[in-house]
Enzyme design. Structure first.
Site, PDB file in Angstrom:
ATOM      1  N   CYS A 116       1.120  -0.802  -0.135  1.00 21.71           N
ATOM      2  CA  CYS A 116       0.338   0.099  -0.464  1.00 21.71           C
ATOM      3  C   CYS A 116       0.813   1.145   0.000  1.00 21.71           C
ATOM      4  O   CYS A 116       2.085   1.109  -0.483  1.00 21.71           O
ATOM      5  CB  CYS A 116      -1.060  -0.118   1.171  1.00 21.71           C
ATOM      6  SG  CYS A 116      -2.127  -0.967   1.165  1.00 21.71           S
ATOM      7  N   ASP A 117      -0.227   2.569  -0.178  1.00 24.44           N
ATOM      8  CA  ASP A 117       0.786   3.426  -0.332  1.00 24.44           C
ATOM      9  C   ASP A 117       1.995   3.947  -0.082  1.00 24.44           C
ATOM     10  O   ASP A 117       3.023   4.314  -1.223  1.00 24.44           O
ATOM     11  CB  ASP A 117      -0.607   4.600   0.145  1.00 24.44           C
ATOM     12  CG  ASP A 117      -1.732   4.309  -0.178  1.00 24.44           C
ATOM     13  OD1 ASP A 117      -2.351   3.098  -0.174  1.00 24.44           O
ATOM     14  OD2 ASP A 117      -2.547   5.894  -0.873  1.00 24.44           O
ATOM     15  N   LYS A 118       2.383   3.817   1.289  1.00 24.45           N
ATOM     16  CA  LYS A 118       3.525   4.466   1.498  1.00 24.45           C
ATOM     17  C   LYS A 118       4.876   3.477   1.893  1.00 24.45           C
ATOM     18  O   LYS A 118       5.802   4.075   1.753  1.00 24.45           O
ATOM     19  CB  LYS A 118       3.430   5.622   2.685  1.00 24.45           C
ATOM     20  CG  LYS A 118       2.103   6.403   3.340  1.00 24.45           C
ATOM     21  CD  LYS A 118       2.184   7.201   1.635  1.00 24.45           C
ATOM     22  CE  LYS A 118       0.998   8.304   1.492  1.00 24.45           C
ATOM     23  NZ  LYS A 118       0.107   7.063   1.504  1.00 24.45           N
ATOM     24  N   CYS A 188      -6.067  -1.598  -3.154  1.00 22.65           N
ATOM     25  CA  CYS A 188      -8.199  -0.916  -3.791  1.00 22.65           C
ATOM     26  C   CYS A 188      -7.920  -0.618  -4.639  1.00 22.65           C
ATOM     27  O   CYS A 188      -6.868  -0.913  -5.427  1.00 22.65           O
ATOM     28  CB  CYS A 188      -8.756   0.059  -2.503  1.00 22.65           C
ATOM     29  SG  CYS A 188      -8.999   0.136  -1.396  1.00 22.65           S
ATOM     30  N   GLU A 439      -4.556  13.532   3.361  1.00 23.76           N
ATOM     31  CA  GLU A 439      -5.433  13.393   1.648  1.00 23.76           C
ATOM     32  C   GLU A 439      -7.392  13.870   1.770  1.00 23.76           C
ATOM     33  O   GLU A 439      -7.714  13.403   2.848  1.00 23.76           O
ATOM     34  CB  GLU A 439      -5.630  11.775   1.540  1.00 23.76           C
ATOM     35  CG  GLU A 439      -4.431  11.649   0.820  1.00 23.76           C
ATOM     36  CD  GLU A 439      -3.947  10.203   0.626  1.00 23.76           C
ATOM     37  OE1 GLU A 439      -3.467   9.584  -0.454  1.00 23.76           O
ATOM     38  OE2 GLU A 439      -5.122   9.064   0.513  1.00 23.76           O
ATOM     39  N   SER A 465      -6.457  11.732  -2.037  1.00 21.26           N
ATOM     40  CA  SER A 465      -5.976  10.135  -2.664  1.00 21.26           C
ATOM     41  C   SER A 465      -6.147   9.720  -4.307  1.00 21.26           C
ATOM     42  O   SER A 465      -7.184  10.146  -4.890  1.00 21.26           O
ATOM     43  CB  SER A 465      -6.824   9.078  -1.608  1.00 21.26           C
ATOM     44  OG  SER A 465      -7.389   8.017  -2.528  1.00 21.26           O
TER      45      SER A 465
END
Length: 548
Positions: A116-118, A188, A439, A465
């Site tokens: 995921c993101d980070k 996601c 976000e 986001s």
């Protein structure tokens, strides 16, 4: 450094034996497996299986695998409250802690398991610092949900809340969205930040083909993880290291693929930060130059109605890169973790579904999916996901509705106080001012869900986001907390946004703007703990929010 051989290292070896590591295992390369597995992030809940598959691959290829952890925050769960301040800041915690673990224990190679993101950018930053042979493997994307016969993703869920608040759907429908939107483990399912960075890891050359798109529940993801373990041993034998792969040319390749895919605007934070660790400095102007010559080939959710699973079926990142090569937009001589060049990796790559990946001759647009805007409101730049903006909002002028936090803006949106034509300004949410650059998915989703997406723009010194769509412009730099012009915008001031022209301006006389700036005293928030240290060290969003 060799801490496994010689009489002087007998004490080190005694501690390896305390771990149950045999003398035979000590004779093999020690491979660290950094695992972001935990039980709170849906994108990471399957990483125990991915990690075990990597262990098998490393052992099969002659290495000794050793697992250690990395933290992870779920942006979706953290969204819309104080927890989001701890999202971006974990990127540096992950990089720092991985550097510390890897160098303290003398690992000879690394496999980085994240999703995921980070986590992905944080681990890539660490890979550049440590610079031992390294492969990154992700846990894969979530399958799309389905509500009323239509595919859905997390952005659909947040917009459903906006529809509910506007009285467009009832409790029963909202509950159906809640229970069916996110149907499996994985990152996601749209082209949000996690999937953007997993795809760009592949384009950068640090992930094996398929890393960005093979769905999390598929057994092919386990096979990919085993191959990642095998691949790192081949890199070790050939002494191919991250800085041999993450060159300036490779980073430009990643930016080009970013524009073609229409990735999250967060990539404009993470790619500069990764480049910085590699000794390559890129700025937002480079992004516009690459965008100007790169066609946008994909409209994945939230920009369109296709999802990462369909991108995978269409041929994945390799197919997108193969389209770009037709116009010589990539440097195919770059080395990758396969041990082969980009050109060699693309042999046999084909676009199997032109409805998901447009042919390069028939793009959605002749320019890339991300645009950088500049003007008196953002002298150092700001970022918008152009591919997710409705055509009628590419140029917009309207009165500013000014809020000094996300919560204030959200309350006004929920109360119906935002009108068609408005430009919502959310400030003091930047890297330093937030701190942590939250976000803004809740306000943007509420605007879309309430039917205002074709008439209301939103700008912020925070960020968005990857699930955001609409005329949502983030990373306004300098930020309000650093004395930026966004801090002197007043209620009712007119703001003009021209995305095709790459401009954003506060429409007041220059002398008035200078007078406001001369008397401006940014607000200071009381801070403690890690956020206080982060706010003191973090740079502008325009330079990737790296720590000075």
């Amino acid at each position: 450094m060799d801490i496994k051989h010689g009489p002087q290292n007998a004490a080190h070896r005694s501690l390896y034996h305390a771990l149950g590591i045999t003398s035979e295992e000590l004779e093999r390369p020690m491979v660290g497996i950094v695992s972001s597995y935990n039980e709170i992030v849906p994108g990471h809940m399957n990483l125990d299986k991915i990690t075990e598959a990597v262990r098998v691959g490393v052992a099969m290829a002659g290495g000794t695998p050793v697992v250690f952890p990395a933290i992870a925050v779920c942006d979706g769960i953290a969204m819309g409250h104080e927890g989001m301040k701890y999202s971006l800041v974990t990127r540096d915690l992950i990089a720092d802690s991985t550097e510390a673990m890897a160098l303290a224990h003398g690992f000879e190679a690394l496999v980085m398991v994240a999703n995921c993101d980070k986590n992905v950018p944080g681990l890539l930053m660490a890979a550049a610092r440590i610079n031992v042979p390294t492969v990154v493997v992700s846990g894969g994307p979530m399958l799309a949900g389905k509500v009323g016969g239509a595919k859905t993703s997390l952005s659909s869920m947040f917009e459903a809340v906006g529809q509910y608040n506007a009285g467009k759907i009832d409790d029963e429908k909202l509950l159906e969205y809640e229970c069916k939107t996110c149907p499996s483990c994985g990152s996601c399912s749209g082209m949000y930040t996690a999937n953007s960075m997993n795809c760009l890891t592949e384009a950068l050359g640090m992930g094996l083909p398929g890393n960005g798109t093979i769905p999390a529940p598929y057994s092919a993801r386990i096979e990919l993880a085993k191959h990642a373990g095998m691949a790192v041993m081949e890199l070790w034998r050939k002494n191919i290291r991250p800085r041999d792969i993450m060159t300036e040319a490779a980073i430009r390749n990643a930016l080009t693929v970013d524009m073609a895919l229409g990735c999250s605007t967060n990539s404009m934070l993470h790619l500069p930060a990764i480049a910085h660790e590699c000794g390559v400095e890129i700025d937002l102007d480079i992004a516009n130059a690459i965008s100007a010559e790169t066609p946008n080939l994909c409209h994945l959710a939230p920009a369109g109605r296709t999802y990462i699973e369909e991108l995978d079926e269409a041929g994945g990142v390799r197919a997108v890169m193969a389209e770009l090569v037709k116009k010589n937009l990539l440097d195919t001589s770059c080395m990758t973790v396969t041990g082969h060049t980009v050109a060699e990796n693309l042999v046999g790559a084909a676009n199997r579904d032109p409805s998901v990946i447009r042919p390069v001759e028939e793009p959605y647009s002749a320019t890339g999916g991300i645009a950088v805007l500049k003007g008196n409101l953002a002298p150092d730049g700001c970022v918008v996901k152009r591919s997710a903006v409705l055509p009628e909002m590419l140029v917009h002028e309207g009165p500013a509705r000014v809020f000094d936090s996300e919560e204030e803006a959200q309350a006004a949106i929920n109360a119906g106080a935002i009108r068609p034509g408005d430009v919502v300004v959310i400030r003091y949410e930047g890297p330093k001012g937030g701190p942590g650059m939250r976000e803004m998915l809740n306000p943007t989703s509420a605007i879309m869900g309430m039917g205002l997406g074709a008439s209301v723009a939103l700008i912020t010194d925070g960020r968005f986001s990857g699930a955001t769509r609409g005329a949502c412009i983030g990373h306004v730099s300098p930020e309000a907390a650093s004395g930026g012009a966004i801090g002197v915008v007043r209620e009712g001031d007119r703001i003009r946004i021209d995305i095709p022209a790459n401009t954003i301006d506060l429409l007041i006389p220059e002398e008035e703007l200078q007078a406001r700036m001369a008397s401006f005293q940014p607000k200071q928030k009381p801070l403690s703990g890690y956020l206080r240290r982060y706010a003191a060290l973090v740079s502008s969003g325009a330079s990737g929010a790296v720590l000075n």
